[in-house]
Structures are given as structure tokens and as C-alpha cells.
Design a protein around this motif. Structure first.
Motif, mmCIF file in Angstrom:
data_model
loop_
_atom_site.group_PDB
_atom_site.id
_atom_site.type_symbol
_atom_site.label_atom_id
_atom_site.label_comp_id
_atom_site.label_asym_id
_atom_site.label_seq_id
_atom_site.Cartn_x
_atom_site.Cartn_y
_atom_site.Cartn_z
ATOM 1 N N THR A 85 9.475 24.438 17.381
ATOM 2 C CA THR A 85 10.724 23.873 16.861
ATOM 3 C C THR A 85 11.875 24.120 17.827
ATOM 4 O OG1 THR A 85 11.131 25.872 15.559
ATOM 5 C CG2 THR A 85 10.078 24.021 14.436
ATOM 6 N N GLU A 92 11.759 21.541 20.625
ATOM 7 C CA GLU A 92 12.198 20.210 20.210
ATOM 8 C C GLU A 92 13.713 20.107 20.149
ATOM 9 O OE1 GLU A 92 10.280 19.543 16.492
ATOM 10 O OE2 GLU A 92 8.301 19.321 17.382
ATOM 11 N N SER A 135 13.925 19.244 10.348
ATOM 12 C CA SER A 135 12.964 18.272 9.839
ATOM 13 C C SER A 135 13.681 17.273 8.942
ATOM 14 C CB SER A 135 11.847 18.976 9.065
ATOM 15 O OG SER A 135 12.407 19.659 7.971
#
Length: 110
Positions: free
Chosen positions: A65, A68, A73
Motif C-alpha cells: 500500500t 502505491e 481503497s
């Protein structure tokens, strides 16, 4: 898959342990004591391996995460509430399907 493969190896290792260590004890009590300690040790090792593997998976997920760009999300959709069925409604629902009737008969008969 890992645990399924290891479960096939467990009887082989258990048999080898009994032949090499537990059966060489002086009496039955000592043999039982050795087996008890090995089962306890195996259980502790399984718990530790489970904890370590979960910690590793969580660590990898956190790193992914971060890679990214810290994107959050997508917002989760709200779940619809299911209506609770009464006992009679549940029985009618089970009776309405032949397949579910057979499964219910199998479960209750077992």
C-alpha cells in the motif's frame, strides 16, 4: 497449499519419531512422557509459525500500500440488511428445494 502438503508428511514424521525415540524408553510412562512433550512442542511450533506467517503477510500488505502512493481503497458499498427468517419460514424455504431438503436430511440424520 503449504498446510495441506505438510499434513501428508505428518504421519511419516510421527511414525519415525515413535520408532526412533518414544519406543526406546525404559517403560510405558516414559514413552508417554516423550510423546506428550513432542506433541506440546509441535503445537507451540505450529502456533509460532502461524503468527510469523500472518505477521509477514501483514507486513507485505502494508509495504504494497505504501508503494502505491498511499492511495486509499475504494469506498465500500453499504451492505443491504438481510431480513431475518423465522423458524417456520426457514423450514418452508428448506422444503421448497429438493436439493436443500436432501442436505437438511443428511445433516439431521448424521
Amino acid at each position: 497449499p503449504l498446510f495441506a502438503q505438510m499434513s501428508g508428511l505428518a504421519p511419516i514424521l510421527a511414525g519415525q519419531y515413535v520408532v526412533r525415540y518414544a519406543s526406546r524408553a525404559k517403560d510405558f510412562g516414559e514413552s508417554l512422557h516423550r510423546l506428550t512433550w513432542m506433541v506440546t512442542f509441535s503445537g507451540v511450533m505450529i502456533c509460532l509459525f502461524y503468527k510469523w506467517s500472518n505477521d509477514y503477510i501483514e507486513k507485505v500488505a502494508i509495504l504494497e500500500t505504501r508503494d502505491e502512493g498511499g492511495k486509499e481503497s475504494q469506498p465500500q458499498k453499504k451492505k443491504k440488511k438481510k431480513a431475518k427468517m423465522t423458524m417456520v419460514e426457514s423450514a418452508k424455504f428448506l422444503a421448497s428445494s429438493e436439493y436443500l431438503r436432501l442436505i437438511a436430511t443428511l445433516v439431521l440424520g448424521y
